[in-house]
Design a protein around this motif. Structure first.
Motif, PDB file in Angstrom:
ATOM      1  N   SER A 146       0.816  -1.226   0.000  1.00  0.00           N
ATOM      2  CA  SER A 146       0.000   0.000   0.000  1.00  0.00           C
ATOM      3  C   SER A 146       0.851   1.278   0.000  1.00  0.00           C
ATOM      4  CB  SER A 146      -0.914   0.019   1.234  1.00  0.00           C
ATOM      5  OG  SER A 146      -0.145  -0.014   2.431  1.00  0.00           O
ATOM      6  N   GLU A 147       2.168   1.125   0.166  1.00  0.00           N
ATOM      7  CA  GLU A 147       3.043   2.286   0.303  1.00  0.00           C
ATOM      8  C   GLU A 147       3.796   2.628  -0.979  1.00  0.00           C
ATOM      9  OE1 GLU A 147       4.061   2.013   5.071  1.00  0.00           O
ATOM     10  OE2 GLU A 147       5.238   0.807   3.670  1.00  0.00           O
ATOM     11  N   TYR A 148       3.535   1.889  -2.046  1.00  0.00           N
ATOM     12  CA  TYR A 148       4.139   2.188  -3.342  1.00  0.00           C
ATOM     13  C   TYR A 148       3.224   1.643  -4.434  1.00  0.00           C
ATOM     14  CZ  TYR A 148       5.388  -2.702  -4.108  1.00  0.00           C
ATOM     15  OH  TYR A 148       5.316  -4.053  -4.319  1.00  0.00           O
ATOM     16  N   GLU A 149       3.568   1.920  -5.655  1.00  0.00           N
ATOM     17  CA  GLU A 149       2.798   1.382  -6.784  1.00  0.00           C
ATOM     18  C   GLU A 149       3.759   1.034  -7.919  1.00  0.00           C
ATOM     19  OE1 GLU A 149      -0.401   2.913 -10.144  1.00  0.00           O
ATOM     20  OE2 GLU A 149      -0.435   3.841  -8.126  1.00  0.00           O
ATOM     21  N   GLU A 150       3.594  -0.155  -8.471  1.00  0.00           N
ATOM     22  CA  GLU A 150       4.385  -0.539  -9.647  1.00  0.00           C
ATOM     23  C   GLU A 150       3.511  -0.314 -10.875  1.00  0.00           C
ATOM     24  OE1 GLU A 150       7.283  -4.135 -11.223  1.00  0.00           O
ATOM     25  OE2 GLU A 150       5.678  -4.605  -9.794  1.00  0.00           O
ATOM     26  N   THR A 151       3.952   0.554 -11.766  1.00  0.00           N
ATOM     27  CA  THR A 151       3.147   0.913 -12.934  1.00  0.00           C
ATOM     28  C   THR A 151       3.218  -0.167 -14.002  1.00  0.00           C
ATOM     29  OG1 THR A 151       4.912   2.048 -14.134  1.00  0.00           O
ATOM     30  CG2 THR A 151       3.734   3.326 -12.456  1.00  0.00           C
TER      31      THR A 151
ATOM     32  N   ASN B  34       6.620  -0.993 -15.322  1.00  0.00           N
ATOM     33  CA  ASN B  34       7.569  -1.486 -14.320  1.00  0.00           C
ATOM     34  C   ASN B  34       8.318  -0.360 -13.595  1.00  0.00           C
ATOM     35  OD1 ASN B  34       6.939  -4.171 -14.733  1.00  0.00           O
ATOM     36  ND2 ASN B  34       8.511  -4.453 -16.300  1.00  0.00           N
ATOM     37  N   GLU B  35       7.742   0.826 -13.620  1.00  0.00           N
ATOM     38  CA  GLU B  35       8.311   1.917 -12.844  1.00  0.00           C
ATOM     39  C   GLU B  35       7.763   1.850 -11.418  1.00  0.00           C
ATOM     40  OE1 GLU B  35       8.682   5.315 -16.344  1.00  0.00           O
ATOM     41  OE2 GLU B  35       6.841   5.147 -15.164  1.00  0.00           O
ATOM     42  N   ILE B  36       8.512   2.393 -10.470  1.00  0.00           N
ATOM     43  CA  ILE B  36       8.057   2.443  -9.081  1.00  0.00           C
ATOM     44  C   ILE B  36       7.570   3.857  -8.796  1.00  0.00           C
ATOM     45  CG2 ILE B  36       8.703   2.248  -6.660  1.00  0.00           C
ATOM     46  CD1 ILE B  36       8.521  -0.422  -8.106  1.00  0.00           C
ATOM     47  N   LYS B  37       6.325   3.963  -8.394  1.00  0.00           N
ATOM     48  CA  LYS B  37       5.705   5.252  -8.104  1.00  0.00           C
ATOM     49  C   LYS B  37       5.670   5.453  -6.593  1.00  0.00           C
ATOM     50  CE  LYS B  37       1.192   7.569  -8.527  1.00  0.00           C
ATOM     51  NZ  LYS B  37      -0.197   7.415  -9.018  1.00  0.00           N
ATOM     52  N   LEU B  38       6.269   6.573  -6.150  1.00  0.00           N
ATOM     53  CA  LEU B  38       6.328   6.856  -4.720  1.00  0.00           C
ATOM     54  C   LEU B  38       5.709   8.213  -4.423  1.00  0.00           C
ATOM     55  CD1 LEU B  38       9.996   5.706  -3.930  1.00  0.00           C
ATOM     56  CD2 LEU B  38       7.887   4.457  -3.438  1.00  0.00           C
ATOM     57  N   THR B  39       4.902   8.256  -3.368  1.00  0.00           N
ATOM     58  CA  THR B  39       4.321   9.516  -2.907  1.00  0.00           C
ATOM     59  C   THR B  39       4.694   9.705  -1.436  1.00  0.00           C
ATOM     60  OG1 THR B  39       2.278   8.389  -2.274  1.00  0.00           O
ATOM     61  CG2 THR B  39       2.367   9.336  -4.499  1.00  0.00           C
ATOM     62  N   ASN B  40       4.471  10.897  -0.927  1.00  0.00           N
ATOM     63  CA  ASN B  40       4.722  11.140   0.493  1.00  0.00           C
ATOM     64  C   ASN B  40       3.824  10.249   1.338  1.00  0.00           C
ATOM     65  OD1 ASN B  40       6.729  13.239   0.545  1.00  0.00           O
ATOM     66  ND2 ASN B  40       5.182  14.627  -0.282  1.00  0.00           N
ATOM     67  N   ASN B  41       4.411   9.500   2.263  1.00  0.00           N
ATOM     68  CA  ASN B  41       3.641   8.700   3.203  1.00  0.00           C
ATOM     69  C   ASN B  41       4.420   8.595   4.507  1.00  0.00           C
ATOM     70  OD1 ASN B  41       5.502   6.435   2.972  1.00  0.00           O
ATOM     71  ND2 ASN B  41       4.549   6.002   0.991  1.00  0.00           N
TER      72      ASN B  41
ATOM     73  N   LYS C 149      12.519   5.014 -12.861  1.00  0.00           N
ATOM     74  CA  LYS C 149      12.457   4.325 -14.150  1.00  0.00           C
ATOM     75  C   LYS C 149      12.896   2.865 -14.035  1.00  0.00           C
ATOM     76  CE  LYS C 149      13.276   8.589 -16.776  1.00  0.00           C
ATOM     77  NZ  LYS C 149      14.165   9.268 -17.754  1.00  0.00           N
ATOM     78  N   LYS C 150      12.307   2.038 -14.891  1.00  0.00           N
ATOM     79  CA  LYS C 150      12.529   0.590 -14.791  1.00  0.00           C
ATOM     80  C   LYS C 150      13.969   0.184 -15.080  1.00  0.00           C
ATOM     81  CE  LYS C 150      11.279  -0.579 -19.584  1.00  0.00           C
ATOM     82  NZ  LYS C 150      10.426  -1.424 -20.432  1.00  0.00           N
ATOM     83  N   ASP C 151      14.673   0.954 -15.946  1.00  0.00           N
ATOM     84  CA  ASP C 151      16.037   0.579 -16.313  1.00  0.00           C
ATOM     85  C   ASP C 151      17.089   1.304 -15.481  1.00  0.00           C
ATOM     86  OD1 ASP C 151      15.432   3.028 -17.308  1.00  0.00           O
ATOM     87  OD2 ASP C 151      16.291   2.716 -19.300  1.00  0.00           O
ATOM     88  N   SER C 152      16.665   1.992 -14.440  1.00  0.00           N
ATOM     89  CA  SER C 152      17.616   2.716 -13.596  1.00  0.00           C
ATOM     90  C   SER C 152      18.304   1.754 -12.637  1.00  0.00           C
ATOM     91  CB  SER C 152      16.905   3.809 -12.805  1.00  0.00           C
ATOM     92  OG  SER C 152      15.999   3.240 -11.878  1.00  0.00           O
ATOM     93  N   LYS C 153      19.454   2.188 -12.152  1.00  0.00           N
ATOM     94  CA  LYS C 153      20.229   1.351 -11.236  1.00  0.00           C
ATOM     95  C   LYS C 153      19.466   1.085  -9.947  1.00  0.00           C
ATOM     96  CE  LYS C 153      24.603   1.194  -8.699  1.00  0.00           C
ATOM     97  NZ  LYS C 153      25.858   1.909  -8.378  1.00  0.00           N
ATOM     98  N   ILE C 154      18.828   2.129  -9.398  1.00  0.00           N
ATOM     99  CA  ILE C 154      18.120   1.950  -8.134  1.00  0.00           C
ATOM    100  C   ILE C 154      16.925   1.015  -8.302  1.00  0.00           C
ATOM    101  CG2 ILE C 154      16.699   4.027  -8.457  1.00  0.00           C
ATOM    102  CD1 ILE C 154      16.770   4.362  -5.412  1.00  0.00           C
ATOM    103  N   ARG C 155      16.242   1.090  -9.450  1.00  0.00           N
ATOM    104  CA  ARG C 155      15.104   0.185  -9.689  1.00  0.00           C
ATOM    105  C   ARG C 155      15.584  -1.251  -9.805  1.00  0.00           C
ATOM    106  NH1 ARG C 155      12.139  -3.006  -9.450  1.00  0.00           N
ATOM    107  NH2 ARG C 155      10.153  -3.417 -10.477  1.00  0.00           N
ATOM    108  N   ARG C 156      16.712  -1.446 -10.469  1.00  0.00           N
ATOM    109  CA  ARG C 156      17.251  -2.803 -10.617  1.00  0.00           C
ATOM    110  C   ARG C 156      17.658  -3.392  -9.274  1.00  0.00           C
ATOM    111  NH1 ARG C 156      19.997  -0.270 -14.959  1.00  0.00           N
ATOM    112  NH2 ARG C 156      21.966  -0.314 -13.780  1.00  0.00           N
ATOM    113  N   ASN C 157      17.988  -2.511  -8.331  1.00  0.00           N
ATOM    114  CA  ASN C 157      18.415  -2.984  -7.018  1.00  0.00           C
ATOM    115  C   ASN C 157      17.254  -3.185  -6.045  1.00  0.00           C
ATOM    116  OD1 ASN C 157      21.118  -3.106  -7.659  1.00  0.00           O
ATOM    117  ND2 ASN C 157      21.549  -1.014  -6.986  1.00  0.00           N
TER     118      ASN C 157
END
Length: 764
Positions: free
Chosen positions: A389-394, A397-404, A451-459
């Motif tokens: 409930s604290e994130y969303e995968e689009t 395959n991107e990770i969507k983050l909002t203030n929580n 973004k899905k191909d970013s280093k942080i997303r891959r990790n």
């Protein structure tokens, strides 16, 4: 007309001669032969009162004699910096004239025309100020330098003492720091890279140290470098590429190298030769404050930046005697935790602290925002995680983050909320922000998409239950945590007016956090210095009367007392002893804002770079009001060190000089008030020690002092002094959303034990 021009010429000549004479007269007197004899020193040093060296600003200086300096370095250096070095006598007239023409053309100083001799003078003895007087001093000393030393000796000094970026001075030191090699083993490309830093070391240093949690595509040289309790990574500085091209071309054009060597240099990948070696700059915890005090003193005295002042101390042979009493400091360090546990004991932190918890047991601030998360809601199997409930995968395959509750979205990254733990006492843990590279994310309507191909997303990993896990190696946070509540303060020897011990927090084995320099709300401890001292100085007497009654100032402020109702007519002495707010504000209004701020300035609380907010700095929110100046309700507050130091005006009989942690040859004491005023304040503060919670400190020989408690009980203070010592402590929580449940005088009990520890160490 000719006669007038003649007189004008004579006048200008006389004026110029006087100006030059005065400037030279103001130039430092330097014995360059003696300087050369001390060439291998480890820079300035800190010694204890026995004369034993405790710290060197340049330990293990790697000095290289002229005969051992590689000729390739000499050729590259002179080609780039000073081709006529061996011909001129310290200044190059042709170069100076060219720089003057360029400066006139640009209508500002953009070029210096400095020789190596002048650069050496500027770096070691002058400042980087671009002014005519500095250039005259520089030229005069450069000529004097050439008369006292040979060219080879000058070149030797330059090569060993010039700044090469970071904390590196000298090419031999640079070879080890940047390449992990001896200077004699560097090739032409590596030597050129070091020479290229000279023009602007901050810009052209071979590599950069950036916070570990900063994402970058720059060439990684080394990861996980710990400096001052923070993690960094070392990456190549690609700005040096263009600089190297200019150097290589100049070497070719001036026939220092041939075409074949030029081609080899251009094709050599120098970044792969770089290795971060770090610096051996270990310093004992109790000397960190001393070192910083010395650097700040040099900054002020020489009008230098922090890095310039540090370089000055490295390249000069100054001796500073620390006033820190090692034995006393060790005793205090050992006793901090036990004394606080004794008087602020708890099985559950809520027994002593007023904490605003959410339903999920997260800590909230006054506005209801989460400041600290419960540890068990942040870590799973030792890794930071997010619930589904604290994130969303689009769909992409991107990770969507909002203030929580767990994540705060920043302009160029995110910050995981700080957390708290209770396994080993109540501790607060801090996370550093996690910054992203520009091409790894995008933001839209306050939402961040990784973004899905970013280093942080891959990790990132998402398990079968939908939990998202961060790569722990990419996160920087305080795993050990800081035990709460905390404490800060200083101990001053009144005979020397020097700091002999600092109180920076609980547990000596925890990471160094200088809480004595952190601003906090000061409450009633401001009253003696902002209101009562100025009132007596203006003509009031301790037995004069003032009335405690309903009161509103001319600007509409209505103070309230810490007790209910009003006590009517009382003496000024009683007003201070009972810490009555209404009568204090009445006296403050008689003084006026300007008078009170003038005393705070005289007593070292208002200065350039301070935490005090003037009306000029912020018209809507500032400290130029009676709530702030009379009762301590400041915007940010004052640091424990500053507010405690201000009390030394009393044992110093009306004189004030801000106490430091090292001995200086100059006496900068200034008279603030007459001694008879101080004697009256002494009596008033002595009376205060018999009232309310101050009575817990009563019995310390000759003690005069004042308690301080902010309205919300977030900050507890006691500052006191006798003829021998001035000691003050602050207690509170690192998270200012947390306050004490009540003020029962426990801070005074802690104070009493600290004062007794000091007295035991200095038995007469």
């Amino acid at each position: 007309m000719k006669k007038a021009l003649k007189y004008l010429f004579i006048f200008l000549a006389i004026f110029l001669a006087m100006f030059l004479s005065y400037t030279i007269y103001r130039t430092p007197r330097i014995d360059f032969k003696e300087e050369f004899q001390n060439k291998k020193s480890e820079g300035s040093r800190i010694v204890n009162t026995k004369g034993e060296v405790e710290y060197c600003f340049y330990p293990n200086r790697d000095y290289v004699e002229r005969k051992d300096i590689p000729e390739d370095l000499v050729k590259i250096l002179l080609n780039i910096e000073d081709r006529s070095f061996y011909e001129h006598g310290g200044i190059n007239i042709k170069s100076i004239l060219a720089s003057i023409l360029q400066n006139i053309k640009s209508m500002k100083i953009v070029r210096g025309g400095s020789t190596i001799d002048q650069q050496l003078i500027k770096n070691l003895y002058l400042t980087n100020e671009k002014s005519l007087t500095r250039k005259i001093k520089e030229a005069y000393l450069a000529v004097k330098l050439n008369k006292e030393l040979t060219k080879d000796e000058i070149l030797e000094l330059y090569i060993n003492k010039v700044w090469l970026g970071h904390d590196v001075y000298g090419f031999s030191d640079g070879a080890k720091f940047y390449f992990g090699k001896e200077l004699k083993d560097l090739n032409k490309a590596e030597l050129s890279l070091l020479v290229g830093t000279l023009n602007a070391p901050s810009k052209y240093k071979p590599f950069k140290l950036i916070r570990k949690n900063t994402y970058t595509e720059d060439y990684l040289i080394q990861d996980n470098i710990e400096i001052n309790n923070k993690l960094y990574k070392c990456v190549y500085n690609d700005k040096v590429e263009d600089k190297l091209k200019v150097i290589y071309k100049s070497l070719l054009d001036n026939q220092v190298i041939d075409l074949e060597e030029y081609e080899k240099l251009v094709n050599y990948d120098v970044k792969k030769s770089l290795k971060y070696q770090g610096k051996n700059d270990e310093i004992k915890k109790d000397l960190i404050v001393v070192k910083e005090d010395i650097i700040k003193s040099i900054m002020k005295e020489k009008n230098l930046s922090y890095n310039e002042a540090f370089g000055y101390l490295k390249n000069n042979n100054l001796t500073f005697t620390s006033t820190i009493d090692k034995s006393l400091q060790e005793k205090l360090n050992e006793s901090f935790d036990e004394i606080i546990k004794k008087h602020f004991s708890y099985k559950n932190i809520r027994e002593i602290a007023d904490i605003n918890f959410s339903k999920n047991k997260n800590i909230l601030d006054l506005k209801g925002n989460v400041t600290n998360i419960k540890k068990f809601d942040l870590f799973k199997d030792g890794r930071v995680f997010l619930y589904p409930s604290e994130y969303e995968e689009t769909a992409y395959n991107e990770i969507k983050l909002t203030n929580n509750d767990k994540i705060q979205v920043l302009d160029n990254g995110i910050k995981i909320r700080d957390y708290y733990s209770t396994e080993d006492g109540f501790k607060l843990h801090r996370f550093e922000p996690l910054y992203f590279k520009e091409n790894e994310y995008y933001k839209k309507d306050g939402v961040i998409y990784i973004k899905k191909d970013s280093k942080i997303r891959r990790n990132m990993n998402i398990d079968d239950d939908g939990y998202l896990y961060f790569n722990s190696e990419e996160l920087v946070y305080d795993k050990e945590g800081q035990t709460q509540p905390q404490i800060a303060g200083i101990v001053i020897n009144n005979k020397t007016n020097k700091i002999i011990a600092t109180i920076d927090g609980r547990k000596a084995n925890e990471k160094f956090v200088d809480r004595s320099e952190m601003p906090r709300q000061v409450g009633s401890v401001i009253k003696p210095i902002s209101v009562y001292l100025p009132s007596l100085d203006k003509g009031k007497r301790p037995k004069d009367y003032v009335v405690d009654e309903a009161y509103t100032t001319k600007d509409g402020y209505s103070p309230r007392n810490w007790y209910k109702g009003y006590r009517g007519k009382m003496t000024i002495e009683e007003s201070l002893a009972e810490s009555v707010n209404i009568t204090t504000v009445k006296l403050a209004e008689e003084l006026g804002i300007e008078k009170m701020t003038s005393y705070l300035e005289k007593l070292g609380l208002i200065y350039e770079g301070d935490s005090f907010i003037s009306e000029e700095e912020n018209k809507s929110i500032n400290d130029e009001n009676y709530s702030a100046l009379a009762l301590g309700g400041l915007t940010y507050g004052f640091s424990p060190r500053d507010i405690i130091s201000s009390y030394t005006v009393f044992p110093q009989k009306g004189y004030f000089e801000k106490p430091t942690t090292f001995f200086e040859s100059t006496d900068r004491k200034e008279k603030v008030v007459n001694e008879d005023i101080v004697e009256n304040m002494d009596q008033m503060l002595k009376t205060a020690t018999r009232r309310n919670f101050s009575r817990y400190a009563y019995g310390i020989d000759g003690l005069r002092g004042k308690t301080g408690t902010t309205n919300d009980i977030r900050d507890l203070w006691y500052i006191g002094y006798n003829d021998r010592f001035t000691i003050g402590i602050w207690m509170g929580f690192d998270n200012q959303a947390i306050s004490f449940k009540e003020s029962k005088g426990d801070v005074v009990k802690v104070y009493r034990e600290f004062f007794d520890t000091v007295l035991d160490s200095y038995k007469e």
